[in-house]
Design an enzyme around this catalytic site. Structure first.
Site, PDB file in Angstrom:
ATOM      1  N   HIS A   1      44.867  42.223  45.015  1.00  0.00           N
ATOM      2  CA  HIS A   1      45.553  42.171  44.635  1.00  0.00           C
ATOM      3  C   HIS A   1      46.913  43.523  45.138  1.00  0.00           C
ATOM      4  O   HIS A   1      47.758  44.568  44.869  1.00  0.00           O
ATOM      5  CB  HIS A   1      45.191  44.485  44.112  1.00  0.00           C
ATOM      6  CG  HIS A   1      43.349  43.712  43.741  1.00  0.00           C
ATOM      7  ND1 HIS A   1      43.460  43.356  42.771  1.00  0.00           N
ATOM      8  CD2 HIS A   1      42.065  44.279  44.352  1.00  0.00           C
ATOM      9  CE1 HIS A   1      41.588  43.664  42.377  1.00  0.00           C
ATOM     10  NE2 HIS A   1      41.498  43.744  43.542  1.00  0.00           N
TER      11      HIS A   1
ATOM     12  N   HIS B   1      39.927  42.848  38.362  1.00  0.00           N
ATOM     13  CA  HIS B   1      39.181  42.105  38.687  1.00  0.00           C
ATOM     14  C   HIS B   1      38.474  40.559  37.368  1.00  0.00           C
ATOM     15  O   HIS B   1      37.623  40.349  37.786  1.00  0.00           O
ATOM     16  CB  HIS B   1      37.915  42.520  39.733  1.00  0.00           C
ATOM     17  CG  HIS B   1      38.235  43.486  40.249  1.00  0.00           C
ATOM     18  ND1 HIS B   1      38.053  44.553  40.416  1.00  0.00           N
ATOM     19  CD2 HIS B   1      37.984  43.202  41.549  1.00  0.00           C
ATOM     20  CE1 HIS B   1      38.101  45.345  41.045  1.00  0.00           C
ATOM     21  NE2 HIS B   1      38.863  44.521  42.438  1.00  0.00           N
TER      22      HIS B   1
END
Lengths: 330, 330
Positions: A56, A218
């Protein structure tokens, strides 16, 4: 799927070595996977620790530095870090003023930060925790009970980080972090899936010509799939989803966040449509941030986060910050 | 190919509207396609103007602000801006101290900036020009006679921008810009092609399992294609290609630049390998920048740029800069 890596097993360690080389202002413990601002612990200052699965970036390691996080714990890609990392981070940044754990709401992260809090308290470190759960797309999801934590994490870390930097005590920093989370809502869309190094193929199937509305960071499923929409339609959908869940009376901070593979040229165009949609709904924007801040590896797509701010939150948002991923005022 | 856009025809205008909304510190003329720092012209200060095809963001519009560019002219995607934009930009930023055009070496850009220089001089604006041609991959290419201008553009704009900001005269700012270009070399690789909005399909074919060594920032062919290599092998190849062409005695500025779709996690890992390769070759790195700065839409891949610096260039590089894409010290 081609990647700019050596082998999947060393991706996180390699990235940490690269961070260490690029950022002498950070202490990067590659072996134990903890990124700490070099001057920690800062006397009298509350420590801020966050972390989560890697993939991320710049979240979280790229948000370590004066005015934001004191330390970050990167897990394997899309996998929670372990309690041992969090305890090390807490010990490294605690000046005696206590430590706030900022936890995105994913089951693994929540469990591990809970365990780490107990262990750290056993070592005499005062710990407070705040959960980030801003994603309005779905309740309960793959990896999550309740709402997922996404873009609002940036605002929580920035604003709580500013409060800690000016010496506010733990209970006040915690209360501010909670207020920021409660004042924030997000919604994301995916135009493509992402590929983890370990799997080497897309984490989900998204047919050509369709997009996923309400995707998680995700690649978790969202609300629905539709035939591809225009930037204008996507902006309306995202803004409506958020405003169905909040009615800002104050101006908002706006994050137009890229998932990773969407060009900045498109993100700015999308920002124009998001701002139009907000204006039509009577929402005033105080500050705008456009770019790749809370990413999902090589996913194409974007998310919108709004955070309603009063004068005090805005003052703290505007306060100086010096991190690899976010920097102003210094 | 899905994109976060309305229609291909409005991509650049939409992005400029989004820039205007996000950055009140810039004046964005959407109709005439010129981005200018709001306080221009600054009395006594040399103006710095650059520009080129869109699709490389944050270059160039994202580098407008105190300490860097005075104005930028975005063309259509991968297409030179027109002389009219450049003349408008020059007129907007000229305080009487003259204007430096920073031109990446592509045939269209060179012709149009030449024409703009003549037109601006006819209007009484003193113009100097510097050509950026740092890419060692190939001599002559699609769109280019001579070497292509790529990553070094960032260093030229940053260092010349700092010199202009502190009031250095036009000939000195021009000389510095030229010195930075001559001290810089770049090499890029592509793991995937990019897709322009107008075409809607990849600009070139790159077979699964192969990479392009020496690719240009518009997907122009490089030196060769090979079976996919590791990050370590790619770093060695790029560093060797650069050091075959320069022998730095002084420390270097290092830019590890993402082409757009390669995750920051991978870029940091690649940086670790580039730094290793440089250390093995005895090159000292004074400063490192890792991220997406000179991009090629949604291309996956990365480039390496080295710029050899003496104390004065390093001082100017470190000087404060406040732009959407690069910011420190303020």
């Amino acid at each position: 799927m081609k990647m700019l890596i050596n082998v999947a097993e060393s991706v996180v360690a390699d990235a940490l070595r690269g961070m260490a080389a690029a950022h002498p202002e950070l202490t990067v413990d590659v072996e134990n996977r903890v990124v700490v601002r070099r001057d920690a612990p800062v006397a009298g200052k509350v420590g801020l620790v966050s972390g989560g699965g890697s993939g991320h970036e710049p979240l979280h390691g790229g948000f370590v530095g004066p005015g934001m996080l004191s330390a970050a714990c990167p897990g394997e890609v899309f996998t929670s870090p372990v309690p041992d990392q969090m305890v090390r981070a807490a010990a490294a940044v605690d000046s005696g003023a206590g430590v706030l754990f900022i936890v995105k709401n994913y089951t693994g992260d929540v469990l591990n930060f809970d365990m780490a809090a107990e262990l750290a308290e056993d070592e005499g470190i005062r710990i407070a925790k705040v959960l980030v759960d801003d994603d309005v797309a779905v309740t309960d999801s793959l990896y999550t009970a309740g709402r997922r934590g996404t873009g609002a994490t940036l605002f929580v870390e920035k604003i709580a980080g500013a409060a800690a930097e000016e010496g506010q005590p733990l209970d006040q920093v915690e209360a501010l972090a909670r207020q920021v989370n409660e004042s924030s809502r997000s919604f994301g869309v995916a135009l493509s899936a992402c590929t983890t190094p370990a799997k080497g193929s897309p984490t989900f199937d998204l047919p050509a010509g369709e997009l996923e509305l309400g995707v998680g960071i995700h690649g978790e499923p969202g609300r629905e799939r539709r035939a591809m929409m225009t930037s204008r339609e996507i902006a309306d959908f995202a803004v409506n989803a958020i405003l169905d869940d909040m009615s800002p009376r104050n101006p908002v901070l706006l994050l137009v966040n890229g998932m990773g593979a969407t060009p900045l040229l498109e993100l700015y165009g999308f920002n124009a449509e998001v701002q139009r949609a907000l204006t039509e709904r009577g929402v005033a924007v105080a500050r705008t941030l456009v770019g790749n801040y809370v990413t999902s590896l090589d996913m194409a797509g974007a998310s919108v986060t709004l955070c309603q701010v009063d004068e005090e939150l805005l003052r703290l948002y505007d306060a100086p910050v010096r991190t690899p991923g976010l920097r102003w005022g210094v």
